[in-house]
Design a protein around this motif. Sequence first.
Motif, short mmCIF file in Angstrom:
data_model
loop_
_atom_site.label_atom_id
_atom_site.label_comp_id
_atom_site.label_asym_id
_atom_site.label_seq_id
_atom_site.Cartn_x
_atom_site.Cartn_y
_atom_site.Cartn_z
N PRO A 9 71.70 5.39 81.20
CA PRO A 9 71.86 4.04 82.89
C PRO A 9 70.28 3.63 82.06
N ASN A 10 70.55 2.64 82.39
CA ASN A 10 68.96 1.84 82.50
C ASN A 10 67.78 2.28 83.18
N ILE A 11 68.72 2.54 84.45
CA ILE A 11 67.66 4.04 85.57
C ILE A 11 66.87 4.82 85.67
N ILE A 12 67.32 5.52 84.24
CA ILE A 12 66.87 6.45 83.40
C ILE A 12 66.14 6.84 82.80
N SER A 13 66.24 5.25 82.05
CA SER A 13 66.26 5.36 80.18
C SER A 13 64.50 4.98 80.07
N LYS B 137 65.11 14.38 88.29
CA LYS B 137 66.68 12.99 88.98
C LYS B 137 66.70 12.65 87.56
N ASN B 138 66.09 13.27 86.60
CA ASN B 138 66.87 12.37 85.05
C ASN B 138 68.42 13.46 85.00
N GLY B 139 68.18 13.89 85.03
CA GLY B 139 69.87 15.67 85.13
C GLY B 139 70.91 14.17 85.85
N ARG B 140 71.87 14.62 84.75
CA ARG B 140 72.75 13.95 85.58
C ARG B 140 75.02 14.84 84.90
N ARG C 258 57.61 11.94 65.68
CA ARG C 258 58.37 10.76 66.76
C ARG C 258 59.68 11.29 67.40
N ILE C 259 60.20 10.67 68.70
CA ILE C 259 61.20 11.30 69.25
C ILE C 259 61.73 9.75 69.78
N TRP C 260 62.90 9.24 70.04
CA TRP C 260 63.13 7.87 70.68
C TRP C 260 65.10 7.99 70.88
N PHE C 261 65.03 6.56 71.26
CA PHE C 261 66.68 6.42 71.30
C PHE C 261 66.83 5.45 71.17
#
Length: 281
Positions: free
Chosen positions: A218-222, A231-234, A260-263
């Motif tokens: 979700p964009n709200i935690i990205s 809070k990032n746990g879902r 580096r790490i990304w998504f």
Amino acid sequence: MNNFYDSLYFTSLMAIVFIAFAIHLQYRTRQKIQHFYKQNNEFANSYVELQNNCHLLEQGQMEHLKATRAIIHDLRSPIAGIVSASKLMQMDGTRSEDDEKLLSLIEESGSSASVLIAEILNGKTELQRAKEQSDLYEILDTCTYLLNFQAAEKSQKIILEGNPIQLFIHKEKIRRVIINLVSNAIKFSFENSCISVGLNKVNNEAVISIQDQGMGIPNIISHNIFEGSVKNGRLGTSNEESFGLGLSISKQIVEEHGGRIWFENNESTGSIFFVALPLIA
């Protein structure tokens, strides 16, 4: 004569006004001082309360640390039992090749966990371990083989593609990163889906990619997904619990290796996580 009395009257009036003003000023000053003392006392009381709360927090942290160490200490026996059992089963000599491979992986994982527990109890950290020349594809193969059993519970399949790449790394720590990322892919992918794991050389880096077919991020935690906030746990697609810490730990390990790490995210088709590690340490 009248001028004299007029002057005396005016002087007396001015004196009375001055005295009244002085009394009023003294009263206001006393009020301000009292208000200041009151505020000072409130501040002092708040400071004492804050100190007490800090003390209670420190005590709570110490008790939590003590309890955590006790739990870690008690994990030694069952893990040692698992390692011993896997060794005994390998000595049987009647196991299939797949069973032998799985038992060997169980023994290796248990032994690594035992070493980590000993380091924690001795106040050391895994950072003190020396890096070693390792085949990154072999590490990926081991991790995906183990996690295929977890994926099978959701009728998922993990596909690994790539070629051997030798790197100078902390083998166990990189294994932890891969397990975190692939476990997340399993957790947040739907049943009967496929998880693709790839390894390629791109310029001067070894790049791992882990692509799922799930709910996406979700964009709200990205924007802060690597910060390690609860809070990032879902919940996963089958209501699996998540604490939002794995990505933060993975980021720290990858950056310790100069990587580096990304998504990349697409909420309709899932997400792809990338880990890039330098070919030369």
